[in-house]
Design a protein around this motif. Sequence first.
Motif, PDB file in Angstrom:
ATOM      1  N   LEU A 397      55.091 -22.561 -82.366  1.00 12.36           N
ATOM      2  CA  LEU A 397      53.678 -22.709 -82.698  1.00 12.36           C
ATOM      3  C   LEU A 397      52.812 -22.514 -81.457  1.00 12.36           C
ATOM      4  N   MET A 398      53.254 -23.054 -80.330  1.00 10.34           N
ATOM      5  CA  MET A 398      52.506 -22.875 -79.083  1.00 10.34           C
ATOM      6  C   MET A 398      52.603 -21.437 -78.588  1.00 10.34           C
ATOM      7  N   LEU A 399      53.758 -20.810 -78.755  1.00 12.00           N
ATOM      8  CA  LEU A 399      53.884 -19.404 -78.370  1.00 12.00           C
ATOM      9  C   LEU A 399      52.896 -18.527 -79.130  1.00 12.00           C
ATOM     10  N   GLN A 400      52.632 -18.894 -80.369  1.00 15.27           N
ATOM     11  CA  GLN A 400      51.725 -18.101 -81.191  1.00 15.27           C
ATOM     12  C   GLN A 400      50.266 -18.229 -80.749  1.00 15.27           C
ATOM     13  N   GLN A 401      49.990 -19.136 -79.826  1.00 15.19           N
ATOM     14  CA  GLN A 401      48.627 -19.291 -79.318  1.00 15.19           C
ATOM     15  C   GLN A 401      48.386 -18.434 -78.072  1.00 15.19           C
ATOM     16  N   CYS A 402      49.421 -17.721 -77.617  1.00 16.75           N
ATOM     17  CA  CYS A 402      49.297 -16.918 -76.389  1.00 16.75           C
ATOM     18  C   CYS A 402      48.739 -15.532 -76.694  1.00 16.75           C
ATOM     19  N   VAL A 403      47.638 -15.494 -77.384  1.00 16.12           N
ATOM     20  CA  VAL A 403      47.052 -14.225 -77.807  1.00 16.12           C
ATOM     21  C   VAL A 403      45.558 -14.236 -77.515  1.00 16.12           C
ATOM     22  N   ILE A 404      44.983 -13.054 -77.486  1.00 16.06           N
ATOM     23  CA  ILE A 404      43.527 -12.931 -77.355  1.00 16.06           C
ATOM     24  C   ILE A 404      42.895 -13.180 -78.717  1.00 16.06           C
ATOM     25  N   ASP A 405      41.843 -13.965 -78.725  1.00 13.61           N
ATOM     26  CA  ASP A 405      41.205 -14.326 -79.996  1.00 13.61           C
ATOM     27  C   ASP A 405      39.700 -14.387 -79.792  1.00 13.61           C
ATOM     28  N   ASP A 406      38.955 -13.579 -80.536  1.00 15.56           N
ATOM     29  CA  ASP A 406      37.498 -13.530 -80.390  1.00 15.56           C
ATOM     30  C   ASP A 406      36.841 -14.875 -80.669  1.00 15.56           C
ATOM     31  N   GLU A 407      37.454 -15.658 -81.546  1.00 19.26           N
ATOM     32  CA  GLU A 407      36.870 -16.945 -81.900  1.00 19.26           C
ATOM     33  C   GLU A 407      37.225 -18.039 -80.893  1.00 19.26           C
TER      34      GLU A 407
END
Length: 470
Positions: A397-407
């Motif tokens: 779940l934390m790995l999935q937060q390692c992305v660019i996100d406009d929001e």
Amino acid sequence: MDGVPENILQPLLAAGNSSKLDKALENLIELARTTDGRSDLASNNMIITNTLHLCKSLAFNSCFDTLLLALKLIRNLCAGETRNQDSFIELNGFDIVSDIISCRKVVTDLNYGIIRMGLQVLANVSLAGEEHQIVIWNRVCSLEFAEIAKLRRKEICDPLCMIIYACIEENQELLHQLCLDRGLPLLVEIVRTASDVGFGENWLKLILTRTCVEESYFTSLFSKMLYNPSDSTFTHDQSFLLSILSEMINEQIEHITVSKVFAFDVFNLLKIALTVLNCVSRPKSGIPTGSTDIDVLGYSLCILRNICAFDGHVEIIESLLSLGLIHMLLELLRELEPPAIIRKTLNRAENSDTNTYSGKVCPYKGFRCDIVAIIGNCAYKRKHVQDEIREKNGILLMLQQCVIDDENPFLREWGLFGVRNLLEGNLENERVVTDLEIQGSVNLPEFAQLGLRVDVDPQTRRPKLVNTTE
């Protein structure tokens, strides 16, 4: 001047070198602007004595222009000059000035200049020490001064806050009195005034930090901010109060002693505020958003994020963890829809033009970042937190937060920070990532399509995130 006894008037005219009272006062005001000038005037005790008596006479005569000059002279005389400050108290100057600024005639005529100047006089005297502060305090913590605070004027709020902070800075007993039934109405009205019209100086910030963050009176004050019922769970004043505390903790975390009671109060407030997630639309801005409920949620998260980032709060952080902070935040992340870039890429992979992922949306820009940041801060060099996140299936779940996100600006950075803290010194967590490896890397669709992969060093077997697009 009519109504002013000659024995008061003549010494002031002589000292001010003018036959006209207003001009004499202006000359004395200018002289009292300097340290030497104040010292010279202090040697003649009759100056402050006669000026106080003059103020008393002018208040009854409604000579407000001259009264303003007289108060300004006293303010200058008491600016750091001990002899004048002592004389002010001995001559019962506090009651004289207090009676003037709380006079119904003055308030009704909206003489904000007189009220402001009178408060500045009291503020200068309050800086003289504890003896002066105690004399001042008994009158300040009264309904009269609460009424003055209701005038909703920045120029009144600032000197009033200066008086209060001077009194409570080093006096624990006066601080407690401010936050109990007798003094709390005054503090409530000050916060409401600042919420409506703002403030110019930092005295209010210092008062709120002292009473709410370092002491245990946050909930007492926060609960008093409930008025004018509406559809919102929280009021604008409550959101304002929390924004000030969030700002101070963010700026001064290393210099503030956060109380455990305050941290617990914010944690409990966060749990209440999270109910707004059931009815929010896609975010248009960061906090403040204009929604008091969302802003309270955001400021609560920001406060916890900064508390958990400071090593000096070890005991508080451990207490928050014992209350289930990590479990709550992981569940919150799971309830949110995936970051926008993951939603889009997976929808394309499934040849779907519509969002196939349900979940709650972020109520403001940066919401997901704040959650990830708290988790990452708590995981830093805390093996039991690292283990808890693994046991709750939170690593992926934390790995999935390692992305660019406009929001969520800087989500990738916060995600990488959190993952690093999860893996550092924890072989079990490293093994979880290693077990996802396929021929040397983790080949998950979410990361492959986003240009990310997790490589494992063949010698150390330590995983690391790699951006394949760079």
